[in-house]
Motif scaffolding. Structure first.
Motif, PDB file in Angstrom:
ATOM      1  N   THR A  15      98.517  10.444  75.545  1.00  0.00           N
ATOM      2  CA  THR A  15      99.411   9.498  74.876  1.00  0.00           C
ATOM      3  C   THR A  15      98.786   8.989  73.583  1.00  0.00           C
ATOM      4  N   ALA A  16      97.495   8.691  73.623  1.00  0.00           N
ATOM      5  CA  ALA A  16      96.800   8.199  72.422  1.00  0.00           C
ATOM      6  C   ALA A  16      96.789   9.260  71.328  1.00  0.00           C
ATOM      7  N   VAL A  17      96.594  10.523  71.699  1.00  0.00           N
ATOM      8  CA  VAL A  17      96.606  11.609  70.712  1.00  0.00           C
ATOM      9  C   VAL A  17      97.991  11.747  70.098  1.00  0.00           C
ATOM     10  N   ASN A  18      99.030  11.649  70.920  1.00  0.00           N
ATOM     11  CA  ASN A  18     100.399  11.722  70.406  1.00  0.00           C
ATOM     12  C   ASN A  18     100.671  10.577  69.433  1.00  0.00           C
ATOM     13  N   ASP A  19     100.156   9.403  69.750  1.00  0.00           N
ATOM     14  CA  ASP A  19     100.342   8.242  68.876  1.00  0.00           C
ATOM     15  C   ASP A  19      99.623   8.448  67.549  1.00  0.00           C
ATOM     16  N   LEU A  20      98.421   9.016  67.607  1.00  0.00           N
ATOM     17  CA  LEU A  20      97.664   9.291  66.380  1.00  0.00           C
ATOM     18  C   LEU A  20      98.405  10.290  65.495  1.00  0.00           C
ATOM     19  N   TYR A  21      98.981  11.299  66.116  1.00  0.00           N
ATOM     20  CA  TYR A  21      99.752  12.280  65.350  1.00  0.00           C
ATOM     21  C   TYR A  21     100.953  11.602  64.685  1.00  0.00           C
ATOM     22  N   GLU A  49     101.446  21.645  55.168  1.00  0.00           N
ATOM     23  CA  GLU A  49     100.106  22.049  55.584  1.00  0.00           C
ATOM     24  C   GLU A  49      99.338  20.909  56.237  1.00  0.00           C
ATOM     25  N   LEU A  50      99.404  19.730  55.638  1.00  0.00           N
ATOM     26  CA  LEU A  50      98.705  18.575  56.194  1.00  0.00           C
ATOM     27  C   LEU A  50      99.252  18.224  57.580  1.00  0.00           C
ATOM     28  N   LEU A  51     100.570  18.253  57.707  1.00  0.00           N
ATOM     29  CA  LEU A  51     101.192  17.913  58.982  1.00  0.00           C
ATOM     30  C   LEU A  51     100.866  18.957  60.044  1.00  0.00           C
ATOM     31  N   MET A  52     100.806  20.234  59.642  1.00  0.00           N
ATOM     32  CA  MET A  52     100.514  21.285  60.603  1.00  0.00           C
ATOM     33  C   MET A  52      99.079  21.189  61.108  1.00  0.00           C
ATOM     34  N   VAL A  53      98.136  20.834  60.240  1.00  0.00           N
ATOM     35  CA  VAL A  53      96.752  20.656  60.673  1.00  0.00           C
ATOM     36  C   VAL A  53      96.680  19.554  61.724  1.00  0.00           C
ATOM     37  N   ALA A  54      97.355  18.440  61.445  1.00  0.00           N
ATOM     38  CA  ALA A  54      97.389  17.343  62.421  1.00  0.00           C
ATOM     39  C   ALA A  54      98.040  17.806  63.720  1.00  0.00           C
ATOM     40  N   LYS A  55      99.075  18.619  63.599  1.00  0.00           N
ATOM     41  CA  LYS A  55      99.788  19.107  64.782  1.00  0.00           C
ATOM     42  C   LYS A  55      98.896  19.998  65.641  1.00  0.00           C
ATOM     43  N   TYR A  56      98.026  20.784  65.006  1.00  0.00           N
ATOM     44  CA  TYR A  56      97.105  21.623  65.775  1.00  0.00           C
ATOM     45  C   TYR A  56      96.232  20.768  66.694  1.00  0.00           C
ATOM     46  N   PHE A  57      95.724  19.658  66.181  1.00  0.00           N
ATOM     47  CA  PHE A  57      94.881  18.798  67.010  1.00  0.00           C
ATOM     48  C   PHE A  57      95.699  18.147  68.130  1.00  0.00           C
ATOM     49  N   GLU A  58      96.939  17.786  67.809  1.00  0.00           N
ATOM     50  CA  GLU A  58      97.809  17.209  68.844  1.00  0.00           C
ATOM     51  C   GLU A  58      98.075  18.228  69.950  1.00  0.00           C
ATOM     52  N   ARG A  59      98.264  19.484  69.574  1.00  0.00           N
ATOM     53  CA  ARG A  59      98.492  20.538  70.558  1.00  0.00           C
ATOM     54  C   ARG A  59      97.239  20.812  71.386  1.00  0.00           C
ATOM     55  N   MET A  60      96.071  20.674  70.782  1.00  0.00           N
ATOM     56  CA  MET A  60      94.830  20.828  71.551  1.00  0.00           C
ATOM     57  C   MET A  60      94.779  19.797  72.672  1.00  0.00           C
ATOM     58  N   GLY A  61      95.248  18.591  72.376  1.00  0.00           N
ATOM     59  CA  GLY A  61      95.306  17.563  73.408  1.00  0.00           C
ATOM     60  C   GLY A  61      96.258  17.956  74.534  1.00  0.00           C
ATOM     61  N   ASP A  62      97.392  18.542  74.170  1.00  0.00           N
ATOM     62  CA  ASP A  62      98.346  19.010  75.186  1.00  0.00           C
ATOM     63  C   ASP A  62      97.709  20.053  76.100  1.00  0.00           C
ATOM     64  N   LEU A  63      96.949  20.966  75.504  1.00  0.00           N
ATOM     65  CA  LEU A  63      96.320  22.027  76.288  1.00  0.00           C
ATOM     66  C   LEU A  63      95.179  21.478  77.153  1.00  0.00           C
ATOM     67  N   ALA A  64      94.476  20.471  76.642  1.00  0.00           N
ATOM     68  CA  ALA A  64      93.446  19.819  77.457  1.00  0.00           C
ATOM     69  C   ALA A  64      94.090  19.177  78.679  1.00  0.00           C
ATOM     70  N   LYS A  65      95.281  18.631  78.487  1.00  0.00           N
ATOM     71  CA  LYS A  65      96.027  18.041  79.606  1.00  0.00           C
ATOM     72  C   LYS A  65      96.371  19.110  80.639  1.00  0.00           C
ATOM     73  N   ARG A  66      96.702  20.309  80.182  1.00  0.00           N
ATOM     74  CA  ARG A  66      96.992  21.411  81.107  1.00  0.00           C
ATOM     75  C   ARG A  66      95.748  21.790  81.907  1.00  0.00           C
TER      76      ARG A  66
END
Length: 233
Positions: free
Chosen positions: A157-163, A186-203
């Motif tokens: 949730t915190a990662v989603n909020d940061l994004y 490009e800037l938004l996509m870089v941020a999105k990559y980190f947000e997706r890493m959080g999703d995968l860590a959750k998995r």
């Protein structure tokens, strides 16, 4: 003969856990390095981009050993079965995270340093959060720590909020007519990559719960979502 077979089986299980930990450590290091790379650290960027072969070797070693166990060590039941199947599945999530670090770095190289500075704080914080989530998720899996796994899930949730904050900041740049706004995608996509890493860590954390309890929460929630969608049609 039985003792010898059991010893080999135990050795294989220990090998898988050792490889999973090594892959986790590499992935965490790459997530942290990606956070440095997207804010201009060329050395960190080179290190991330050169990590593909190591990722492939670790993933192959884990998958091959898991397949050997599943094919040769029968019957495989209970905790051992959940560990092997969980390891086989979670390695895909680790691999995706590691690949995303290279995608983020490659994309960041197309962004001028001045523009990247606009989100330096956000990128640094996002990468730190994502790296911590991956580290705790892998540790939770290896130690069958359900409480730690749940902490990882809650941290998403915190990662989603940061994004969301990064997205809002970029919208502000556009509104203010800043020159950096042209690099919004490009800037938004870089941020999105980190947000997706959080999703995968959750998995991965969900696989830790599966190893400990036999319940796979991510799969169950997805099934519930599909049932709900079906009832609405």
């Amino acid at each position: 003969m039985v003792i010898s077979t059991r010893t080999k089986f135990t050795d294989q299980l220990n090998e898988v856990e050792g490889l999973v930990r090594r892959f986790g450590e590499k992935t965490v290091a790459d997530v942290r390095a990606a956070g440095l790379a997207v804010t201009g650290d060329k050395g960190a960027a080179e290190g991330v981009m050169e990590g593909r072969k190591a990722e492939d070797r670790l993933r192959s070693a884990i998958e091959n050993t898991c397949l050997d166990i599943m094919l040769l060590q029968q019957p495989l039941i209970g905790v051992d079965l959940r560990f092997v199947t969980g390891s086989f599945r979670m390695v895909s999530d680790l691999s995706h995270i590691d690949s995303m670090t290279r995608d983020a770095v490659f994309l960041a190289e197309e962004i001028p340093a001045k523009a990247a500075k606009k989100l330096e704080k956000e990128f640094t914080t996002l990468s730190a959060y994502a790296a911590n989530m991956v580290n705790k998720a892998v540790d939770a899996f290896c130690t069958t720590d359900v409480e730690m796994a749940q902490q990882v899930m809650e941290a998403d949730t915190a990662v989603n909020d940061l994004y969301a904050e990064a997205e809002e900041k970029l919208v502000g740049l556009i509104r203010d007519g800043k020159s950096s706004a042209q690099y919004l995608p490009e800037l938004l996509m870089v941020a999105k990559y980190f947000e997706r890493m959080g999703d995968l860590a959750k998995r991965i954390a969900a696989w830790a719960v599966f190893r400990a309890t036999g319940e796979h929460t991510v799969a169950e929630k997805e099934s519930q979502r599909l049932v709900q969608l079906g009832s609405e049609e």
